[in-house]
Design an enzyme around this catalytic site. Structure first.
Site, PDB file in Angstrom:
ATOM      1  N   ARG A   1      -8.043   3.683 -12.297  1.00 48.92           N
ATOM      2  CA  ARG A   1      -8.685   3.166 -11.089  1.00 48.92           C
ATOM      3  C   ARG A   1      -9.258   1.768 -11.316  1.00 48.92           C
ATOM      4  NH1 ARG A   1     -11.763   5.640  -6.810  1.00 48.92           N
ATOM      5  NH2 ARG A   1     -11.816   7.659  -7.864  1.00 48.92           N
TER       6      ARG A   1
ATOM      7  N   GLU B   1     -15.644   8.777 -15.086  1.00 48.18           N
ATOM      8  CA  GLU B   1     -15.329   7.398 -14.739  1.00 48.18           C
ATOM      9  C   GLU B   1     -16.421   6.769 -13.876  1.00 48.18           C
ATOM     10  OE1 GLU B   1     -11.712   7.273 -12.582  1.00 48.18           O
ATOM     11  OE2 GLU B   1     -12.393   8.620 -10.995  1.00 48.18           O
ATOM     12  N   ASP B   2     -17.009   7.546 -12.953  1.00 53.37           N
ATOM     13  CA  ASP B   2     -18.099   7.025 -12.128  1.00 53.37           C
ATOM     14  C   ASP B   2     -19.282   6.615 -12.989  1.00 53.37           C
ATOM     15  OD1 ASP B   2     -17.068   7.583  -9.377  1.00 53.37           O
ATOM     16  OD2 ASP B   2     -17.052   9.619 -10.152  1.00 53.37           O
TER      17      ASP B   2
ATOM     18  N   ASP C   1     -11.880   7.791  -2.893  1.00 56.57           N
ATOM     19  CA  ASP C   1     -11.093   8.968  -3.216  1.00 56.57           C
ATOM     20  C   ASP C   1     -10.379   9.426  -1.956  1.00 56.57           C
ATOM     21  OD1 ASP C   1     -11.796   8.944  -5.832  1.00 56.57           O
ATOM     22  OD2 ASP C   1     -13.209  10.628  -5.717  1.00 56.57           O
ATOM     23  N   GLU C   2      -9.251  10.122  -2.118  1.00 56.45           N
ATOM     24  CA  GLU C   2      -8.431  10.487  -0.960  1.00 56.45           C
ATOM     25  C   GLU C   2      -9.151  11.404   0.020  1.00 56.45           C
ATOM     26  OE1 GLU C   2      -5.130  12.899  -2.071  1.00 56.45           O
ATOM     27  OE2 GLU C   2      -6.205  13.755  -3.767  1.00 56.45           O
TER      28      GLU C   2
ATOM     29  N   ARG D   1     -15.924 -20.424 -23.269  1.00 60.12           N
ATOM     30  CA  ARG D   1     -17.030 -20.367 -22.318  1.00 60.12           C
ATOM     31  C   ARG D   1     -17.808 -21.671 -22.306  1.00 60.12           C
ATOM     32  NH1 ARG D   1     -17.050 -14.531 -24.438  1.00 60.12           N
ATOM     33  NH2 ARG D   1     -15.938 -15.719 -25.972  1.00 60.12           N
TER      34      ARG D   1
ATOM     35  N   ARG E   1     -20.524  15.778 -16.490  1.00 62.88           N
ATOM     36  CA  ARG E   1     -21.140  14.473 -16.261  1.00 62.88           C
ATOM     37  C   ARG E   1     -22.401  14.305 -17.100  1.00 62.88           C
ATOM     38  NH1 ARG E   1     -20.140  13.343  -9.793  1.00 62.88           N
ATOM     39  NH2 ARG E   1     -18.146  12.256 -10.096  1.00 62.88           N
TER      40      ARG E   1
END
Length: 741
Positions: free
Chosen positions: A538, A648-649, A554-555, A430, A696
């Protein structure tokens, strides 16, 4: 005449030699001191020019300040060499790089043996390493080794002092004279000189030490760390105290409150601090009450100083002062250093010869004032000359450094490891700018990029903006695709966006994806990729992503092309944040004493679900947030996602909030956004929805425990293309289709 001059010269020379050898002890001492005086004054961190104090102190007060005889830097260096035989170690000479070639930078911690003494502070250090993504339980994979023997306190008068270290480490088969070992130390030496003697030979080991003396510091090899207390938090830590930037100057200009050592090392500067006290904007308070026999050494000032000392609260002084004096203690470092950083009180450092913490990476000139102990009386006039805008910049930088590197033991340890790692892989190290500006050295992953412009934080500074294209990443879990399903409609709506570059369908089904001929015709390339194992697939940094932005879907998400276009325009203005549609909130449940999760539609939110959200990517380097999620997070939080499908969200929102310290951004009015059936079920009181909400909430609390604090930031900001109905022709509006929804 010439002969007479010769006799006179020889007589004078003989007399001088006789005086020197037979009665010249005083003369020899004078000659030696004269030759060393300049070096001593330049290097020794004590008062030397006492004439500076003549107008403030009596001659009697200036005599015998209680310090032991000054030890020259040469003598200190010689003492160091006696203990550390490899004082010239560099990474190239004392480190085996070949151990790091196959498995990368992995750290092995010696197993703790039952019965071995270990302080809480050292246990925190080892825990931080073991829970990091660098830890390996296999010594064959290790690049770096850390002892299980507590080496933090090497004051043999301390109860934490561990005896017989030298014999123990010599018996370790992996020791190899300390090669590729990292030793942590907070306290070295003891009364009265407090030298840097650790009491054992560190061999060729790297030393991560507090209160490092510059003359003994091996640049590019050792690491200077801050002195932290035994109560310093393991993870997270308190936020900085800076809440209101204005006004830049506070009630007090300069403050100090602490012990005044009556005898021994460190007493000189603290004994002189009362000379700058004016009782108005400069408050300098000391107390003699420390140690068991302080009354034996008390002077005429002690009683008055002790009374004045109790009139001010230390925490209140920190809150209300612009500058805080940080003098040396018995050793060069002081707890007061981290306390001042947290309080946004600009540290004024008075500790000559101190190698500042992480000096290899941190530019302390942007956050502190480095003073000279010998010029104490000039400090008030010097800080009065600092311009308000400079004060503001200094205070802001103290908060960044505190939060990035010093608020917890975990961050101190991680910063130490990252500095060592950068030395091993210089081509991917870095730049210094990354350590001193967002996102910080711990989050500016060189595996992602070593260019500032590749990160989402630097577009405004460089006068540029993200590209005008995005990649749609659609996650599909349904086993069958037909013309009537929401996935087909979603693909067609997204592909017609003028900003869409490509669509990637992440196929996470057990059955194979349908043949290419059954997929709908789209205006942009459509690629189907097989998902990786686990629910975190994802956020894997797929090389197929070649744009500055990812639209995660999402689908079953139902969006119009206009909604997608507007959300992308908003994201380009805020490329470091998550920008999207469905929102959720967190709150503190005082009754259950834990964090709560809610999907109720209110004016406030703190999360945007990745079922329909934009966030930063970047090509051609690995995707930033994807890389951070996959490579930087240890296995524990990602394993939580694999166990709880709804987590995951939450984890991605935690990660982005921890990096940016900012909330996400919601777009379009919630009445206009048609949530899919799956989301409606989740938000109802049905048992399935209640289960998802409960999961959640559990995820939320487990992640708070792992992070050590709650990183989510609440917001009431919502960006809409149409705020109210107006008389402008619908055909003249940029997002006219949104008003018809």
């Amino acid at each position: 005449m010439q002969t007479r001059k010769k006799y006179i010269f020889l007589t004078f020379l003989a007399s001088w030699l006789l005086l020197f050898f037979f009665g010249g002890d005083q003369l020899r001492r004078f000659t030696f001191f004269s030759s060393k005086k300049t070096e001593t004054l330049r290097n020794w961190p004590h008062w030397t020019d006492r004439s500076l104090l003549q107008s403030f102190a009596d001659a009697e007060e200036l005599e015998g300040d209680g310090d032991p005889p000054l030890q020259s830097p040469t003598a200190r260096r010689a003492a160091w060499l006696n203990v550390y035989k490899n004082s010239r170690c560099r990474m190239e000479t004392c480190f085996d790089f070949s151990r790091c070639e196959k498995h990368g930078f992995k750290v092995f911690v010696y197993p703790w043996e039952k019965g071995d003494p270990m302080s809480d502070a050292y246990r925190k250090i080892l825990t931080s390493i073991e829970k990091s993504h660098y830890y390996t339980p296999n010594p064959e994979e290790a690049c770096l080794f850390v002892l299980n023997i507590d080496t933090l306190d090497r004051d043999h008068l301390s109860a934490q002092y561990v005896h017989g270290i030298n014999d123990k480490i010599q018996g370790f088969p992996l020791w190899n004279d300390g090669r590729n070992h990292l030793i942590f130390n907070l306290y070295s030496g003891t009364w009265p000189n407090y030298t840097e003697d650790l009491g054992f030979d560190i061999g060729q080991a790297i030393l991560a030490k507090a209160s490092f003396y510059t003359e003994n510091f091996r640049p590019g090899f050792d690491v200077s760390i801050p002195l932290f207390s035994k109560d310093h938090p393991q993870k997270g830590g308190e936020r900085g105290w800076l809440q209101n930037l204005m006004p830049p100057k506070k009630k007090y200009l300069l403050v100090f409150k602490g012990k005044r050592y009556l005898t021994g090392i460190g007493s000189s500067t603290r004994n002189a601090l009362h000379h700058i006290h004016n009782g108005k904007d400069i408050i300098s308070l000391t107390t003699c009450k420390h140690g068991r026999d302080w009354e034996k050494h008390k002077d005429t000032r002690c009683d008055k100083d002790n009374i004045d000392y109790g009139k001010f609260d230390y925490r209140e002084l920190l809150h209300n002062s612009t500058f805080c004096i940080v003098p040396r203690g018995r050793r060069l470092g002081s707890f007061r250093f981290l306390e001042a950083l947290q309080a946004a009180c600009v540290p004024v450092l008075l500790s000559n010869g101190w190698e500042l913490p992480f000096s290899e990476a941190i530019d302390w000139g942007r956050a502190a004032v480095v003073g000279d102990e010998r010029l104490l009386l000039q400090i008030p006039s010097a800080v009065r000359c600092v311009a308000p805008e400079r004060i503001l910049a200094l205070r802001q930088q103290t908060q960044f450094l505190w939060d990035a590197y010093f608020s917890s033991v975990d961050k101190i340890v991680r910063a130490t490891l990252e500095i060592v790692k950068d030395r091993l892989f210089p081509h991917r190290s870095r730049a210094r700018i990354f350590w001193n500006a967002l996102p910080g050295g711990l989050l500016a992953l060189p595996d992602f990029s070593t260019r500032r412009g590749d990160f989402p934080f630097y577009h405004p500074q460089q006068g540029s903006s993200p590209s005008d294209k995005f990649t749609a990443l659609v996650r599909a879990v349904c086993p069958v695709v037909s013309l009537s399903q929401p996935l087909r409609r979603l693909l067609q709506a997204v592909s017609t966006s003028r900003h869409c570059a490509q669509i990637l369908v992440l196929w996470s089904c057990e059955k194979p994806p349908p043949p290419r001929g059954k997929w709908p015709q789209t205006a942009v390339p459509l690629t189907v990729i097989r998902g990786r194992t686990g629910l975190s697939d994802r956020f894997f940094p797929y090389p197929d992503i070649r744009t500055d932005a990812v639209l995660s879907l999402d689908e079953h998400t139902n969006l119009s092309t206009s909604e997608v276009d507007f959300a992308f325009v908003v994201w380009r203005a805020f490329p470091e944040r998550i920008v999207g549609f469905p929102t959720r909130s967190h709150f503190w449940d005082a009754g259950q004493r834990r964090w709560g999760y809610t999907s109720r539609r209110t004016n406030e939110f703190s999360m945007v679900l990745t079922a329909a959200a934009f966030y930063h990517s970047l090509a051609p380097s690995p995707r930033y947030y994807h890389n951070l999620y996959t490579s930087s997070l240890p296995a524990a939080p990602r394993g939580l996602v694999d166990r709880l499908a709804t987590c995951e969200d939450v984890l991605m929102n935690f990660l982005v909030a921890a990096v940016t310290k900012l909330p996400p951004i919601k777009v379009t009015q919630w009445k206009q956004h048609r949530e899919p059936v799956g989301q409606q079920v989740e938000d109802t009181a049905a048992s399935a929805g209640a289960l998802r909400s409960s999961q959640r909430q559990d995820c939320l609390n487990q992640l708070v425990d792992w992070f050590g604090y709650m990183p989510l930031v609440s917001s009431q900001l919502r960006l809409d293309p149409v705020l109210f109905k107006d008389q402008v022709s619908i055909l003249r509006k940029k997002y006219r289709h949104l008003e018809r929804l």
